[in-house]
Design a protein around this motif. Structure first.
Motif, PDB file in Angstrom:
ATOM      1  N   PHE A  26      26.728  41.419  43.501  1.00 21.85           N
ATOM      2  CA  PHE A  26      27.149  40.858  42.214  1.00 21.85           C
ATOM      3  C   PHE A  26      28.099  41.803  41.489  1.00 21.85           C
ATOM      4  CE2 PHE A  26      26.625  40.386  37.616  1.00 21.85           C
ATOM      5  CZ  PHE A  26      26.981  39.054  37.469  1.00 21.85           C
ATOM      6  N   LEU A  27      27.821  43.106  41.575  1.00 17.90           N
ATOM      7  CA  LEU A  27      28.695  44.094  40.925  1.00 17.90           C
ATOM      8  C   LEU A  27      30.110  44.042  41.502  1.00 17.90           C
ATOM      9  CD1 LEU A  27      29.023  46.495  38.983  1.00 17.90           C
ATOM     10  CD2 LEU A  27      28.285  47.989  40.854  1.00 17.90           C
ATOM     11  N   VAL A  28      30.211  43.993  42.838  1.00 12.66           N
ATOM     12  CA  VAL A  28      31.529  43.939  43.488  1.00 12.66           C
ATOM     13  C   VAL A  28      32.238  42.632  43.150  1.00 12.66           C
ATOM     14  CG1 VAL A  28      32.742  43.910  45.703  1.00 12.66           C
ATOM     15  CG2 VAL A  28      30.808  45.452  45.368  1.00 12.66           C
ATOM     16  N   ILE A  29      31.501  41.519  43.158  1.00 10.63           N
ATOM     17  CA  ILE A  29      32.094  40.220  42.828  1.00 10.63           C
ATOM     18  C   ILE A  29      32.631  40.218  41.401  1.00 10.63           C
ATOM     19  CG2 ILE A  29      31.580  37.773  42.457  1.00 10.63           C
ATOM     20  CD1 ILE A  29      29.493  38.039  44.702  1.00 10.63           C
ATOM     21  N   ALA A  30      31.835  40.750  40.474  1.00  8.37           N
ATOM     22  CA  ALA A  30      32.237  40.756  39.064  1.00  8.37           C
ATOM     23  C   ALA A  30      33.485  41.609  38.841  1.00  8.37           C
ATOM     24  CB  ALA A  30      31.089  41.270  38.200  1.00  8.37           C
ATOM     25  N   VAL A  31      33.481  42.832  39.388  1.00  8.84           N
ATOM     26  CA  VAL A  31      34.615  43.738  39.175  1.00  8.84           C
ATOM     27  C   VAL A  31      35.875  43.204  39.841  1.00  8.84           C
ATOM     28  CG1 VAL A  31      35.515  46.046  39.641  1.00  8.84           C
ATOM     29  CG2 VAL A  31      33.145  45.771  38.892  1.00  8.84           C
ATOM     30  N   SER A  32      35.767  42.752  41.097  1.00 13.76           N
ATOM     31  CA  SER A  32      36.945  42.233  41.806  1.00 13.76           C
ATOM     32  C   SER A  32      37.457  40.957  41.154  1.00 13.76           C
ATOM     33  CB  SER A  32      36.613  41.984  43.282  1.00 13.76           C
ATOM     34  OG  SER A  32      35.561  41.027  43.418  1.00 13.76           O
ATOM     35  N   GLY A  33      36.555  40.125  40.623  1.00 11.10           N
ATOM     36  CA  GLY A  33      36.974  38.910  39.943  1.00 11.10           C
ATOM     37  C   GLY A  33      37.775  39.207  38.687  1.00 11.10           C
ATOM     38  N   ILE A  34      37.320  40.204  37.904  1.00 10.62           N
ATOM     39  CA  ILE A  34      38.055  40.592  36.690  1.00 10.62           C
ATOM     40  C   ILE A  34      39.408  41.173  37.058  1.00 10.62           C
ATOM     41  CG2 ILE A  34      38.064  42.202  34.743  1.00 10.62           C
ATOM     42  CD1 ILE A  34      34.998  41.889  34.660  1.00 10.62           C
ATOM     43  N   ILE A  35      39.448  42.008  38.115  1.00  8.78           N
ATOM     44  CA  ILE A  35      40.707  42.613  38.549  1.00  8.78           C
ATOM     45  C   ILE A  35      41.714  41.530  38.941  1.00  8.78           C
ATOM     46  CG2 ILE A  35      41.799  43.998  40.371  1.00  8.78           C
ATOM     47  CD1 ILE A  35      39.282  45.749  40.361  1.00  8.78           C
ATOM     48  N   MET A  36      41.258  40.524  39.687  1.00  7.42           N
ATOM     49  CA  MET A  36      42.165  39.446  40.092  1.00  7.42           C
ATOM     50  C   MET A  36      42.595  38.604  38.900  1.00  7.42           C
ATOM     51  SD  MET A  36      40.823  38.117  43.825  1.00  7.42           S
ATOM     52  CE  MET A  36      39.191  37.652  43.265  1.00  7.42           C
ATOM     53  N   TYR A  37      41.702  38.395  37.954  1.00  2.38           N
ATOM     54  CA  TYR A  37      42.051  37.563  36.798  1.00  2.38           C
ATOM     55  C   TYR A  37      43.132  38.201  35.943  1.00  2.38           C
ATOM     56  CZ  TYR A  37      41.740  34.926  32.479  1.00  2.38           C
ATOM     57  OH  TYR A  37      42.056  34.176  31.380  1.00  2.38           O
ATOM     58  N   ILE A  38      43.076  39.519  35.779  1.00  2.53           N
ATOM     59  CA  ILE A  38      44.069  40.177  34.929  1.00  2.53           C
ATOM     60  C   ILE A  38      45.384  40.417  35.660  1.00  2.53           C
ATOM     61  CG2 ILE A  38      42.313  41.275  33.505  1.00  2.53           C
ATOM     62  CD1 ILE A  38      42.790  43.876  34.987  1.00  2.53           C
TER      63      ILE A  38
END
Length: 234
Positions: A26-38
């Protein structure tokens, strides 16, 4: 085959292992998702997001199976001999529904929050990239016997010894048209600064690099293109 089955069952029933993998995934999904969104997408981030998404879903399945009895207790309660939804499951579903509907249907409040995070992440990047107003186009021809390695060395040297010392210099690109023709594309913050440097640049090239390159038309080799601020990509 028997050993694989035993190992699978041990992994599935190991609650500590399952919970740890759910948390890390979940931590990796959350961080990578935010990185891709920005807007910081790259192949590695996207690959990690997909792989850990699959791991997360797999271990969620194990978690549900291991805790099925507890989940039923959390979800329902008995009252007057009847099973009803528990307060916890109702609150959880309400919170989930609010954020899911808000994001999926682009409700202004949720759009504002999401775009605010994206804007905040991009502010520093925009501030670190000042605008330029002029692009200078200088074609030149390499002399016979000049190697591509010499041209690359020329590019590195002139960047360090000349361009980085000039007021208003923003960036430059060295383009290859064919085996003998190259173009210097130089970006300046203002047209005045670009014109002030024009003669200095010609002198620098003619003095230090005349043995490997020459201008196509020495008297009229530089072209300036003004950039319209309203059409520049942000």
């Amino acid at each position: 085959m028997y050993n694989l089955t035993i190992t699978y069952k041990k992994i599935m029933k190991n609650k500590n292992l399952v919970s740890l993998n759910i948390g890390l995934s979940f931590l990796v999904i959350a961080v990578s998702g935010i990185i891709m969104y920005i807007g910081q997408k790259n192949h590695a981030v996207e690959t990690l997001h997909i792989l850990f998404g699959l791991i997360f879903l797999s271990f969620i399945g194990f978690h549900i199976k291991n805790n099925w009895g507890s989940l039923k207790k959390y979800s329902f309660r008995s009252a007057d001999g009847q099973k009803k939804w528990s307060r916890e499951i109702i609150v959880g579903l309400i919170i989930f529904s609010i954020f899911f509907v808000g994001g999926a249907f682009k409700i202004p409040l949720f759009e504002t929050i999401a775009h605010g995070v994206k804007k905040l992440a991009n502010t520093e990047k925009r501030n670190d990239n000042p605008k330029y107003e002029v692009v200078e186009w200088i074609p030149f021809i390499i002399k016979k016997g000049t190697t591509e390695e010499q041209i690359l060395k020329y590019s590195q040297n002139i960047q360090k010894e000349f361009f980085q010392k000039q007021a208003g210099f923003f960036k430059r690109d060295l383009l290859k048209q064919n085996d003998s023709t190259f173009v210097e594309v130089i970006y300046w913050k203002t047209k005045e600064e670009a014109q002030k440097t024009k003669e200095l640049l010609h002198t620098e090239i003619n003095t230090s690099y005349s043995d490997i390159i020459r201008f196509q038309e020495p008297k009229n080799t530089t072209t300036f293109f003004s950039i319209n601020p309203t059409s520049r990509s942000k």
